[in-house]
Design a protein around this motif. Sequence first.
Motif, PDB file in Angstrom:
ATOM      1  N   ARG A 198     -16.833  13.637  28.456  1.00  0.00           N
ATOM      2  CA  ARG A 198     -17.580  12.858  27.467  1.00  0.00           C
ATOM      3  C   ARG A 198     -16.644  12.284  26.409  1.00  0.00           C
ATOM      4  NH1 ARG A 198     -23.054  13.479  27.562  1.00  0.00           N
ATOM      5  NH2 ARG A 198     -23.298  13.161  25.331  1.00  0.00           N
ATOM      6  N   LEU A 199     -15.609  13.069  26.043  1.00  0.00           N
ATOM      7  CA  LEU A 199     -14.607  12.553  25.108  1.00  0.00           C
ATOM      8  C   LEU A 199     -13.917  11.329  25.690  1.00  0.00           C
ATOM      9  CD1 LEU A 199     -12.855  15.802  23.789  1.00  0.00           C
ATOM     10  CD2 LEU A 199     -14.606  14.449  22.642  1.00  0.00           C
ATOM     11  N   ASN A 200     -13.606  11.394  26.982  1.00  0.00           N
ATOM     12  CA  ASN A 200     -12.955  10.258  27.629  1.00  0.00           C
ATOM     13  C   ASN A 200     -13.854   9.032  27.649  1.00  0.00           C
ATOM     14  OD1 ASN A 200     -10.250  10.390  28.442  1.00  0.00           O
ATOM     15  ND2 ASN A 200     -10.715  11.839  30.077  1.00  0.00           N
ATOM     16  N   GLY A 201     -15.164   9.253  27.773  1.00  0.00           N
ATOM     17  CA  GLY A 201     -16.087   8.124  27.763  1.00  0.00           C
ATOM     18  C   GLY A 201     -16.011   7.333  26.474  1.00  0.00           C
ATOM     19  N   VAL A 202     -15.936   8.046  25.343  1.00  0.00           N
ATOM     20  CA  VAL A 202     -15.825   7.381  24.044  1.00  0.00           C
ATOM     21  C   VAL A 202     -14.416   6.842  23.839  1.00  0.00           C
ATOM     22  CG1 VAL A 202     -16.073   7.659  21.546  1.00  0.00           C
ATOM     23  CG2 VAL A 202     -17.614   8.871  23.083  1.00  0.00           C
ATOM     24  N   LYS A 203     -13.419   7.660  24.184  1.00  0.00           N
ATOM     25  CA  LYS A 203     -12.019   7.248  23.996  1.00  0.00           C
ATOM     26  C   LYS A 203     -11.695   5.959  24.733  1.00  0.00           C
ATOM     27  CE  LYS A 203      -8.942   8.481  26.677  1.00  0.00           C
ATOM     28  NZ  LYS A 203      -8.342   7.895  27.913  1.00  0.00           N
ATOM     29  N   ASN A 204     -12.208   5.814  25.937  1.00  0.00           N
ATOM     30  CA  ASN A 204     -11.902   4.619  26.714  1.00  0.00           C
ATOM     31  C   ASN A 204     -12.505   3.364  26.104  1.00  0.00           C
ATOM     32  OD1 ASN A 204     -10.282   5.849  28.635  1.00  0.00           O
ATOM     33  ND2 ASN A 204     -11.977   6.319  29.997  1.00  0.00           N
ATOM     34  N   VAL A 205     -13.671   3.476  25.489  1.00  0.00           N
ATOM     35  CA  VAL A 205     -14.251   2.316  24.805  1.00  0.00           C
ATOM     36  C   VAL A 205     -13.407   1.940  23.591  1.00  0.00           C
ATOM     37  CG1 VAL A 205     -16.212   1.491  23.455  1.00  0.00           C
ATOM     38  CG2 VAL A 205     -16.600   2.671  25.601  1.00  0.00           C
ATOM     39  N   LEU A 206     -13.039   2.949  22.790  1.00  0.00           N
ATOM     40  CA  LEU A 206     -12.216   2.673  21.610  1.00  0.00           C
ATOM     41  C   LEU A 206     -10.852   2.129  22.018  1.00  0.00           C
ATOM     42  CD1 LEU A 206     -13.053   5.804  19.409  1.00  0.00           C
ATOM     43  CD2 LEU A 206     -14.071   3.523  19.309  1.00  0.00           C
ATOM     44  N   GLY A 207     -10.280   2.685  23.090  1.00  0.00           N
ATOM     45  CA  GLY A 207      -9.005   2.177  23.577  1.00  0.00           C
ATOM     46  C   GLY A 207      -9.112   0.745  24.075  1.00  0.00           C
ATOM     47  N   MET A 208     -10.234   0.418  24.720  1.00  0.00           N
ATOM     48  CA  MET A 208     -10.458  -0.951  25.172  1.00  0.00           C
ATOM     49  C   MET A 208     -10.501  -1.902  23.981  1.00  0.00           C
ATOM     50  SD  MET A 208     -13.782  -2.509  27.172  1.00  0.00           S
ATOM     51  CE  MET A 208     -14.802  -2.231  25.709  1.00  0.00           C
ATOM     52  N   VAL A 209     -11.139  -1.472  22.884  1.00  0.00           N
ATOM     53  CA  VAL A 209     -11.225  -2.310  21.689  1.00  0.00           C
ATOM     54  C   VAL A 209      -9.843  -2.500  21.076  1.00  0.00           C
ATOM     55  CG1 VAL A 209     -12.117  -2.439  19.329  1.00  0.00           C
ATOM     56  CG2 VAL A 209     -13.617  -1.701  21.192  1.00  0.00           C
ATOM     57  N   VAL A 210      -9.112  -1.404  20.888  1.00  0.00           N
ATOM     58  CA  VAL A 210      -7.783  -1.485  20.271  1.00  0.00           C
ATOM     59  C   VAL A 210      -6.864  -2.358  21.117  1.00  0.00           C
ATOM     60  CG1 VAL A 210      -5.715  -0.169  19.671  1.00  0.00           C
ATOM     61  CG2 VAL A 210      -7.973   0.718  19.070  1.00  0.00           C
ATOM     62  N   ASN A 211      -6.802  -2.083  22.401  1.00  0.00           N
ATOM     63  CA  ASN A 211      -5.900  -2.840  23.268  1.00  0.00           C
ATOM     64  C   ASN A 211      -6.348  -4.292  23.424  1.00  0.00           C
ATOM     65  OD1 ASN A 211      -4.241  -0.622  23.767  1.00  0.00           O
ATOM     66  ND2 ASN A 211      -5.478   0.059  25.485  1.00  0.00           N
ATOM     67  N   GLY A 212      -7.670  -4.506  23.434  1.00  0.00           N
ATOM     68  CA  GLY A 212      -8.171  -5.869  23.555  1.00  0.00           C
ATOM     69  C   GLY A 212      -7.846  -6.719  22.342  1.00  0.00           C
ATOM     70  N   VAL A 213      -8.016  -6.146  21.154  1.00  0.00           N
ATOM     71  CA  VAL A 213      -7.689  -6.879  19.933  1.00  0.00           C
ATOM     72  C   VAL A 213      -6.188  -7.151  19.870  1.00  0.00           C
ATOM     73  CG1 VAL A 213      -7.604  -6.715  17.414  1.00  0.00           C
ATOM     74  CG2 VAL A 213      -9.680  -6.046  18.640  1.00  0.00           C
ATOM     75  N   ALA A 214      -5.383  -6.137  20.206  1.00  0.00           N
ATOM     76  CA  ALA A 214      -3.929  -6.327  20.202  1.00  0.00           C
ATOM     77  C   ALA A 214      -3.520  -7.377  21.226  1.00  0.00           C
ATOM     78  CB  ALA A 214      -3.225  -5.001  20.486  1.00  0.00           C
ATOM     79  N   ALA A 215      -4.108  -7.320  22.428  1.00  0.00           N
ATOM     80  CA  ALA A 215      -3.778  -8.295  23.467  1.00  0.00           C
ATOM     81  C   ALA A 215      -4.159  -9.701  23.038  1.00  0.00           C
ATOM     82  CB  ALA A 215      -4.482  -7.928  24.777  1.00  0.00           C
ATOM     83  N   GLY A 216      -5.338  -9.841  22.419  1.00  0.00           N
ATOM     84  CA  GLY A 216      -5.756 -11.150  21.952  1.00  0.00           C
ATOM     85  C   GLY A 216      -4.857 -11.694  20.864  1.00  0.00           C
ATOM     86  N   THR A 217      -4.430 -10.814  19.951  1.00  0.00           N
ATOM     87  CA  THR A 217      -3.523 -11.239  18.888  1.00  0.00           C
ATOM     88  C   THR A 217      -2.176 -11.660  19.452  1.00  0.00           C
ATOM     89  OG1 THR A 217      -4.617  -9.671  17.385  1.00  0.00           O
ATOM     90  CG2 THR A 217      -2.505 -10.571  16.679  1.00  0.00           C
TER      91      THR A 217
END
Length: 280
Positions: A198-217
């Motif tokens: 369950r921790l991984n379920g939340v972590k992966n969403v937050l990681g997707m957001v962090v990496n997505g914003v960084a990738a877009g920048t």
Amino acid sequence: MTPSDPTACLASLDDLPAMALLAGAAALGGAVNSFAGGGTILTFPVLAAILPPDPGRLVTANATSTIGLWPGAVTAAWAYRGERSGQPAWARWLILPSAIGAITGTLLLLALPPEWFDALVPWLILVAAILFAVQPQLARLIPARATGTTDATPSGAGLVAACGLQFLVGVYGGYFGAGIGIMMLAMLGMLGLGDMHRLNGVKNVLGMVVNGVAAGTFALGAMVGAHGVSWPHAAVMAVAAILGSLGASHLARRLPASFVRRGVALIGFALAAYYFLRAA
């Protein structure tokens, strides 16, 4: 290699052994990121070695790695969608500081000398790995979390602290990101959001957001000529990262949560040791 010189990137694709090595590193990176974090440590050195010599090669390698691994992060978030059922609504508050922190970290990478954070990286990963390893013992000291339920709402101060910590994790993720998953798992475990899966379920969403914003920048920065991105290499990485993430997510969710937890802790300590040795 400048952003306006795509022929250099395309020419490097003729080195099939190097591209195969990069694809393998990206597949492993996507796999590791899906259940722990630290995939950057596998792809960044390969990119730094195979990209054409250039004063901005390391920034180009970091930007290309971030963009190339992001599709794998999206895949992991999708694969763990079932583990996010029943998560409390307040957990969504962690998304905004993740995004703001990622933007901040990416801009810092482009503005500051890279050696500024080099001394902090191994200590950050080591502390996160220790916190993650002892999180079950610490959780027993907090009655509200000892039952393992996920519906307890933290106090206002606790939620502000969690958002502040996630902002700092986002800053680190935007700046470099190796071990970001370990850091998030340590924090989320303290908040009592369930077992390892369950921790991984939340972590992966937050990681997707962090990496997505960084990738877009990074992508926008490349478009305006602030730095380089090797798009052909990023494309190869994206395909490999998706495949690696799918395979690892399928496997990890079928393993005992305690087994996955020990594996994540070992990866965290190995990452910390690597960076301490590199800094020595």
